[in-house]
Write a protein that holds these residues in place. Sequence first.
Motif, PDB file in Angstrom:
ATOM      1  N   SER A   8       0.816  -1.219   0.000  1.00 11.70           N
ATOM      2  CA  SER A   8       0.000   0.000   0.000  1.00 11.70           C
ATOM      3  C   SER A   8       0.847   1.264   0.000  1.00 11.70           C
ATOM      4  N   ILE A   9       2.091   1.197   0.412  1.00 11.44           N
ATOM      5  CA  ILE A   9       2.923   2.396   0.479  1.00 11.44           C
ATOM      6  C   ILE A   9       3.214   2.974  -0.909  1.00 11.44           C
ATOM      7  N   PRO A  10       3.649   2.169  -1.900  1.00 14.10           N
ATOM      8  CA  PRO A  10       3.887   2.776  -3.221  1.00 14.10           C
ATOM      9  C   PRO A  10       2.637   3.413  -3.812  1.00 14.10           C
ATOM     10  N   ALA A  11       1.492   2.773  -3.635  1.00 15.00           N
ATOM     11  CA  ALA A  11       0.255   3.325  -4.192  1.00 15.00           C
ATOM     12  C   ALA A  11      -0.129   4.623  -3.495  1.00 15.00           C
ATOM     13  N   ASN A  12       0.067   4.714  -2.201  1.00 15.05           N
ATOM     14  CA  ASN A  12      -0.345   5.907  -1.462  1.00 15.05           C
ATOM     15  C   ASN A  12       0.674   7.042  -1.520  1.00 15.05           C
ATOM     16  N   VAL A  13       1.932   6.725  -1.765  1.00 16.28           N
ATOM     17  CA  VAL A  13       2.972   7.752  -1.747  1.00 16.28           C
ATOM     18  C   VAL A  13       3.373   8.192  -3.153  1.00 16.28           C
ATOM     19  N   PHE A  14       3.501   7.249  -4.085  1.00 15.87           N
ATOM     20  CA  PHE A  14       4.059   7.564  -5.396  1.00 15.87           C
ATOM     21  C   PHE A  14       3.043   7.596  -6.532  1.00 15.87           C
ATOM     22  N   GLN A  15       1.968   6.820  -6.455  1.00 14.56           N
ATOM     23  CA  GLN A  15       1.058   6.663  -7.583  1.00 14.56           C
ATOM     24  C   GLN A  15      -0.073   7.690  -7.528  1.00 14.56           C
ATOM     25  N   PRO A  16      -0.078   8.658  -8.460  1.00 16.10           N
ATOM     26  CA  PRO A  16      -1.149   9.645  -8.448  1.00 16.10           C
ATOM     27  C   PRO A  16      -2.479   9.017  -8.847  1.00 16.10           C
ATOM     28  N   SER A  17      -3.556   9.549  -8.315  1.00 14.12           N
ATOM     29  CA  SER A  17      -4.886   9.058  -8.678  1.00 14.12           C
ATOM     30  C   SER A  17      -5.796  10.249  -8.951  1.00 14.12           C
ATOM     31  N   HIS A  35     -10.266  16.312 -10.811  1.00 11.55           N
ATOM     32  CA  HIS A  35      -9.175  17.146 -10.329  1.00 11.55           C
ATOM     33  C   HIS A  35      -7.880  16.618 -10.950  1.00 11.55           C
ATOM     34  N   PRO A  36      -6.817  17.411 -11.007  1.00 14.70           N
ATOM     35  CA  PRO A  36      -5.532  16.892 -11.502  1.00 14.70           C
ATOM     36  C   PRO A  36      -5.067  15.720 -10.635  1.00 14.70           C
ATOM     37  N   PRO A  37      -4.366  14.733 -11.250  1.00 17.20           N
ATOM     38  CA  PRO A  37      -3.920  13.576 -10.467  1.00 17.20           C
ATOM     39  C   PRO A  37      -2.875  13.958  -9.419  1.00 17.20           C
ATOM     40  N   VAL A  38      -3.097  13.486  -8.192  1.00 17.43           N
ATOM     41  CA  VAL A  38      -2.214  13.755  -7.059  1.00 17.43           C
ATOM     42  C   VAL A  38      -2.129  12.478  -6.228  1.00 17.43           C
ATOM     43  N   PRO A  39      -0.946  12.140  -5.691  1.00 17.98           N
ATOM     44  CA  PRO A  39      -0.864  10.975  -4.805  1.00 17.98           C
ATOM     45  C   PRO A  39      -1.721  11.174  -3.550  1.00 17.98           C
ATOM     46  N   PRO A  40      -2.333  10.105  -3.038  1.00 20.61           N
ATOM     47  CA  PRO A  40      -3.168  10.233  -1.842  1.00 20.61           C
ATOM     48  C   PRO A  40      -2.444  10.858  -0.648  1.00 20.61           C
ATOM     49  N   ALA A  41      -1.171  10.587  -0.478  1.00 22.74           N
ATOM     50  CA  ALA A  41      -0.430  11.165   0.647  1.00 22.74           C
ATOM     51  C   ALA A  41      -0.394  12.690   0.539  1.00 22.74           C
ATOM     52  N   ALA A  42      -0.249  13.211  -0.669  1.00 23.50           N
ATOM     53  CA  ALA A  42      -0.228  14.659  -0.856  1.00 23.50           C
ATOM     54  C   ALA A  42      -1.593  15.267  -0.548  1.00 23.50           C
ATOM     55  N   ARG A  43      -2.660  14.539  -0.871  1.00 20.33           N
ATOM     56  CA  ARG A  43      -4.003  15.032  -0.534  1.00 20.33           C
ATOM     57  C   ARG A  43      -4.188  15.129   0.978  1.00 20.33           C
ATOM     58  N   VAL A  44      -3.696  14.121   1.687  1.00 20.45           N
ATOM     59  CA  VAL A  44      -3.819  14.140   3.148  1.00 20.45           C
ATOM     60  C   VAL A  44      -3.025  15.308   3.728  1.00 20.45           C
ATOM     61  N   LEU A  45      -1.812  15.527   3.218  1.00 22.07           N
ATOM     62  CA  LEU A  45      -0.985  16.620   3.726  1.00 22.07           C
ATOM     63  C   LEU A  45      -1.602  17.993   3.434  1.00 22.07           C
ATOM     64  N   ALA A  46      -2.372  18.108   2.355  1.00 24.15           N
ATOM     65  CA  ALA A  46      -2.971  19.388   1.998  1.00 24.15           C
ATOM     66  C   ALA A  46      -4.314  19.629   2.688  1.00 24.15           C
ATOM     67  N   HIS A  47      -4.890  18.589   3.281  1.00 22.03           N
ATOM     68  CA  HIS A  47      -6.219  18.731   3.876  1.00 22.03           C
ATOM     69  C   HIS A  47      -6.146  19.519   5.186  1.00 22.03           C
ATOM     70  N   PRO A  48      -6.998  20.526   5.362  1.00 23.93           N
ATOM     71  CA  PRO A  48      -6.912  21.368   6.566  1.00 23.93           C
ATOM     72  C   PRO A  48      -7.400  20.690   7.852  1.00 23.93           C
ATOM     73  N   LYS A  49      -8.218  19.644   7.745  1.00 22.89           N
ATOM     74  CA  LYS A  49      -8.779  19.019   8.951  1.00 22.89           C
ATOM     75  C   LYS A  49      -7.889  17.919   9.540  1.00 22.89           C
ATOM     76  N   VAL A  50      -6.780  17.600   8.874  1.00 22.38           N
ATOM     77  CA  VAL A  50      -5.864  16.577   9.391  1.00 22.38           C
ATOM     78  C   VAL A  50      -4.956  17.227  10.423  1.00 22.38           C
ATOM     79  N   ALA A  51      -4.805  16.577  11.567  1.00 21.51           N
ATOM     80  CA  ALA A  51      -3.985  17.121  12.652  1.00 21.51           C
ATOM     81  C   ALA A  51      -2.515  17.223  12.226  1.00 21.51           C
ATOM     82  N   GLU A  52      -1.836  18.222  12.748  1.00 19.89           N
ATOM     83  CA  GLU A  52      -0.433  18.447  12.380  1.00 19.89           C
ATOM     84  C   GLU A  52       0.463  17.279  12.806  1.00 19.89           C
TER      85      GLU A  52
END
Length: 104
Positions: A8-17, A35-52
Amino acid sequence: MRPRVIPSIPANVFQPSFKLEEKTRIGARVVKRYHPPVPPAARVLAHPKVAETDKERLRAIVERADPVLLFAGIRASAAMRSCNAVTWLAIVLSGVWAFLDTRS
């Protein structure tokens, strides 16, 4: 790291969806915009409701993630299930040697 977590790590970190932005029905046809393709990890990092603190943990995983080693680990775990130790070692070493050849 547990072997079942590694794939699951390569899909969530490297593979844009693609993420669906909107669907519009025009008669019988449905037009989808994404939306433009972005890896799921980048979406989580950009989300404002995710704790620091969670973002920091994810950043550490992303920084440590090496696609060559991750895919070698996936191949090695698949090889372990289907062959003996000598064959498994040969598969792992061939991947490492191929990687080192590309670096020189």
